[in-house]
Design an enzyme around this catalytic site. Structure first.
Site, PDB file in Angstrom:
ATOM      1  N   ASP A  81      -1.501 -24.793 -43.751  1.00 55.30           N
ATOM      2  CA  ASP A  81      -0.150 -25.265 -44.040  1.00 55.30           C
ATOM      3  C   ASP A  81       0.238 -26.475 -43.199  1.00 55.30           C
ATOM      4  O   ASP A  81       0.999 -27.331 -43.649  1.00 55.30           O
ATOM      5  CB  ASP A  81       0.862 -24.139 -43.821  1.00 55.30           C
ATOM      6  CG  ASP A  81       0.898 -23.168 -44.992  1.00 55.30           C
ATOM      7  OD1 ASP A  81      -0.130 -23.035 -45.668  1.00 55.30           O
ATOM      8  OD2 ASP A  81       1.945 -22.552 -45.227  1.00 55.30           O
ATOM      9  N   CYS A 122      -4.631 -17.019 -41.381  1.00 56.44           N
ATOM     10  CA  CYS A 122      -3.489 -17.926 -41.512  1.00 56.44           C
ATOM     11  C   CYS A 122      -2.572 -17.575 -42.681  1.00 56.44           C
ATOM     12  O   CYS A 122      -2.783 -16.605 -43.394  1.00 56.44           O
ATOM     13  CB  CYS A 122      -3.982 -19.361 -41.574  1.00 56.44           C
ATOM     14  SG  CYS A 122      -4.613 -19.915 -39.958  1.00 56.44           S
ATOM     15  N   ASP A 123      -1.600 -18.435 -42.875  1.00 63.20           N
ATOM     16  CA  ASP A 123      -0.349 -18.112 -43.549  1.00 63.20           C
ATOM     17  C   ASP A 123      -0.452 -17.362 -44.877  1.00 63.20           C
ATOM     18  O   ASP A 123       0.136 -16.302 -45.046  1.00 63.20           O
ATOM     19  CB  ASP A 123       0.445 -19.401 -43.779  1.00 63.20           C
ATOM     20  CG  ASP A 123       0.891 -20.022 -42.474  1.00 63.20           C
ATOM     21  OD1 ASP A 123       0.258 -19.746 -41.445  1.00 63.20           O
ATOM     22  OD2 ASP A 123       1.853 -20.798 -42.477  1.00 63.20           O
ATOM     23  N   LYS A 124      -1.143 -17.909 -45.866  1.00 66.35           N
ATOM     24  CA  LYS A 124      -1.167 -17.279 -47.192  1.00 66.35           C
ATOM     25  C   LYS A 124      -2.373 -16.374 -47.381  1.00 66.35           C
ATOM     26  O   LYS A 124      -2.406 -15.579 -48.328  1.00 66.35           O
ATOM     27  CB  LYS A 124      -1.161 -18.355 -48.296  1.00 66.35           C
ATOM     28  CG  LYS A 124      -0.045 -19.360 -48.167  1.00 66.35           C
ATOM     29  CD  LYS A 124       1.303 -18.699 -48.049  1.00 66.35           C
ATOM     30  CE  LYS A 124       2.383 -19.678 -47.642  1.00 66.35           C
ATOM     31  NZ  LYS A 124       2.206 -20.298 -46.325  1.00 66.35           N
ATOM     32  N   CYS A 195      -1.892 -20.622 -35.185  1.00 65.26           N
ATOM     33  CA  CYS A 195      -1.034 -21.379 -34.262  1.00 65.26           C
ATOM     34  C   CYS A 195      -0.245 -20.449 -33.340  1.00 65.26           C
ATOM     35  O   CYS A 195       0.206 -19.379 -33.740  1.00 65.26           O
ATOM     36  CB  CYS A 195      -0.113 -22.296 -35.040  1.00 65.26           C
ATOM     37  SG  CYS A 195      -1.010 -23.590 -35.911  1.00 65.26           S
ATOM     38  N   GLU A 447       7.090 -25.795 -47.747  1.00 60.31           N
ATOM     39  CA  GLU A 447       7.779 -25.574 -46.474  1.00 60.31           C
ATOM     40  C   GLU A 447       8.510 -26.837 -46.039  1.00 60.31           C
ATOM     41  O   GLU A 447       8.069 -27.947 -46.307  1.00 60.31           O
ATOM     42  CB  GLU A 447       6.780 -25.157 -45.399  1.00 60.31           C
ATOM     43  CG  GLU A 447       6.235 -23.760 -45.606  1.00 60.31           C
ATOM     44  CD  GLU A 447       5.301 -23.324 -44.498  1.00 60.31           C
ATOM     45  OE1 GLU A 447       4.893 -24.174 -43.688  1.00 60.31           O
ATOM     46  OE2 GLU A 447       4.981 -22.126 -44.444  1.00 60.31           O
ATOM     47  N   SER A 473       8.499 -23.262 -42.521  1.00 55.65           N
ATOM     48  CA  SER A 473       7.378 -22.842 -41.693  1.00 55.65           C
ATOM     49  C   SER A 473       7.891 -21.865 -40.651  1.00 55.65           C
ATOM     50  O   SER A 473       9.054 -21.916 -40.243  1.00 55.65           O
ATOM     51  CB  SER A 473       6.770 -24.066 -41.005  1.00 55.65           C
ATOM     52  OG  SER A 473       5.959 -23.689 -39.921  1.00 55.65           O
TER      53      SER A 473
END
Length: 558
Positions: A81, A122-124, A195, A447, A473
């Site tokens: 992202d 990570c995110d998704k 992150c 985002e 985000s």
């Protein structure tokens, strides 16, 4: 242990061709009576949170073999992202969640695996795999790749990726010079891993513990720690126990478990994206879960830890303070905050998992009787601007601000908003409206980290509210209200706001409203020309036609 699912492809005379193919893939005679285990990896070179996962796949496969299973590794896609931010790439981020869920479902269902180890980070990727796990409903355990270490500047100050994004705004407003910005760039992301703050990836990996689909430690053991490798081994071996006891994801992810996940989210002030993803996971698990229920959780669960980007406390600090188990144990001291009887992948209850795990540093995880705030770190707002709800990360709002009202300044896209912010069209007191950036309108619900970082970097963070049908985000902070539903592209109220309209954001009262006379409002609705899709070919065009608004989790429906 129940009969092995994999017998479908390996037992009987008529399965000789199947066995022949399996032998070509390395299966030995002695393997045909063992459980076949899917090792669902997400290794990808361009994503720092996933660049080390090839090693994890090897560790997990070896542990499965030692425990009596036969591992088969496959990979799914991933989008970073941060790298996708601020351009067309971000429109593919949320839609990638659906591709991940579909691809995992496809491989597992086509090959009749008996169990699955998911290796996301990570995110998704994490929610995509979780959605798939609910669909296929075979014994599954999650092993995230672990968080990144916090960066450190030459003077010892801890920083993260959000520091770099905000540094761009600070540089453009003359607050720092190019050399200082370069230092942020050089040291913001020092290692592999997700992150380093309580951003979306780490939020979801922590919530996996509260949901019960990952072992304790999943959310906070650093990616660079030898402990993370041991954690992967332990998780893989635990999967074999889940197969023996026939404990499946839908036995674990219940309405009560989702309450627990949101309770942890409230306590740690997690990313607003957790709402979007957890609603989608609930849908796949067959659990009806409303936005109103999230506010009910927030009312009874205090905010115990203020983590980056809202402070200089990072995931590594949370781990040293006792991690998720300590935070949950502290929460459990308040009656009604948690359901301690929910089942988990340990084959024990959540209450058993967290018992005795006391907080080691009350400067990081506050005591239950002296919380950071009495209410949780997320809130759902309703009103004539968001009849179906909107989300704000209250834990990320600076200076304890609970109300903002002012004139709207309207932008039709994130790009237009960025240009307006850079050219100083946005002033203190404004309510920035960014519309047509929802799941359908974006498409892909991009985002808004760049606009929020610009606003914060220019010193306007506590003085400006930003409202959008897009999302934020986990690194965003400030008065950032996203997920406005219904979205503008579906004819939601955000489509009818005009420059100068008086907008009210009241976090305490959970209100998001605009003061426009009814007659004028109806006139605007009648004059609305509808929404013309921005993308007319490829995956995003199909996604835009099928996706729903954020209040349903942004899922696709036929």
């Amino acid at each position: 242990m129940a009969e092995l699912r994999s017998n479908m492809i390996k037992q009987g005379i008529d399965r000789a061709p199947h066995r022949s193919l399996l032998r070509a893939a390395g299966v030995k005679d002695e393997d045909f009576g063992k459980p076949f285990i899917a090792v669902c990896n997400s290794y990808i070179d361009i994503v720092p949170g996933h660049v080390h996962l090839q090693e994890f796949g090897k560790i997990v496969k070896e542990a499965i073999r030692e425990a009596g299973g036969v591992p088969f590794e496959f990979n799914t896609i991933g989008v970073d992202d941060g790298i996708a931010m601020g351009h067309i790439g971000m429109r593919y981020s949320l839609p990638s969640r659906e591709i991940i869920a579909d691809s995992v479902e496809t491989v597992v269902s086509a090959h009749w695996f008996d169990g699955m180890v998911c290796i996301p980070n990570c995110d998704k990727i994490t929610p995509g795999m979780m959605m798939a796990a609910m669909r296929v409903n075979i014994p599954t355990v999650f092993v995230s790749g672990g968080p990144m270490e916090a960066g450190r500047t030459s003077d010892g100050r801890k920083i993260s990726l959000s520091s770099v994004f905000e540094g761009v705004g600070a540089y453009q407003s003359g607050k720092i010079n190019e050399e200082e910005l370069n230092e942020l760039e050089q040291f913001g992301c020092p290692t592999c891993g997700s992150c380093s703050g309580m951003f979306t990836a780490n939020s979801m990996n922590c919530l996996a513990e509260a949901l019960g689909i990952a072992l304790p430690g999943n959310g906070t053991i650093l990616a660079t720690s030898p402990e993370r490798r041991e954690f992967a081994k332990k998780s893989a071996k635990q999967l074999m126990e889940l197969i023996k006891k026939d404990i499946k994801p839908r036995d674990i992810v219940t309405e009560k478990a989702i309450d627990n996940a949101f309770a942890l989210d409230m306590a740690l002030g997690g990313s607003t994206n957790t709402v979007l993803h957890t609603l989608a996971i609930a849908n796949e698990a067959g659990v009806e879960y409303s936005l109103e229920r999230i506010n009910e959780v927030a009312e009874r669960v205090p905010h115990l830890s203020k983590l980056a980007p809202a402070s200089d406390v990072y995931i590594e600090d949370l781990h040293e303070a006792g991690g998720v188990t300590a935070a949950l144990n502290e929460l459990s001291k308040k009656e009604g905050a948690l359901h301690l009887d929910t089942m988990t992948v340990t084959a024990k209850t959540l209450g058993e998992n967290i018992a005795g795990h006391e907080v080691k540093d009350y400067n990081v995880i506050y005591p239950i009787d002296k919380p950071f705030t009495e209410k949780g770190g997320l809130a759902v707002l309703f009103g004539n601007l968001a009849p179906d709800g909107a989300i704000i990360k209250t834990g990320g709002v600076q200076d304890g601000i609970t109300r903002h009202e002012g004139p709207a300044i309207v932008f039709e896209s994130q790009e237009e908003a960025l240009e307006g912010i850079i050219n100083r069209k946005v002033e203190a007191g404004h309510v920035v409206i960014i519309r047509y950036e929802g799941p359908k309108g974006g498409p892909g619900m991009p985002e808004m980290l760049a606009p929020t970082s610009q606003i914060v970097g220019m010193g306007l963070g506590p003085k400006v509210a930003l409202i959008t049908d897009g999302r934020f985000s986990g690194a965003s902070r400030g008065l950032s209200i996203g997920h406005v539903s219904p979205e503008a592209a579906e004819g939601g109220p955000l489509a009818f706001v005009e420059n100068g309209d008086h907008v009210v954001v009241d976090i305490e009262q959970r209100i998001l409203s605009v003061d426009v006379p009814e007659e004028e409002w109806e006139k605007r609705k009648a004059n609305w020309k509808g929404f013309e899709p921005k993308v007319k070919t490829g995956y995003l065009a199909r996604y835009s036609k099928l996706v729903t608004s954020a209040n349903t989790g942004g899922i696709m429906k036929i």
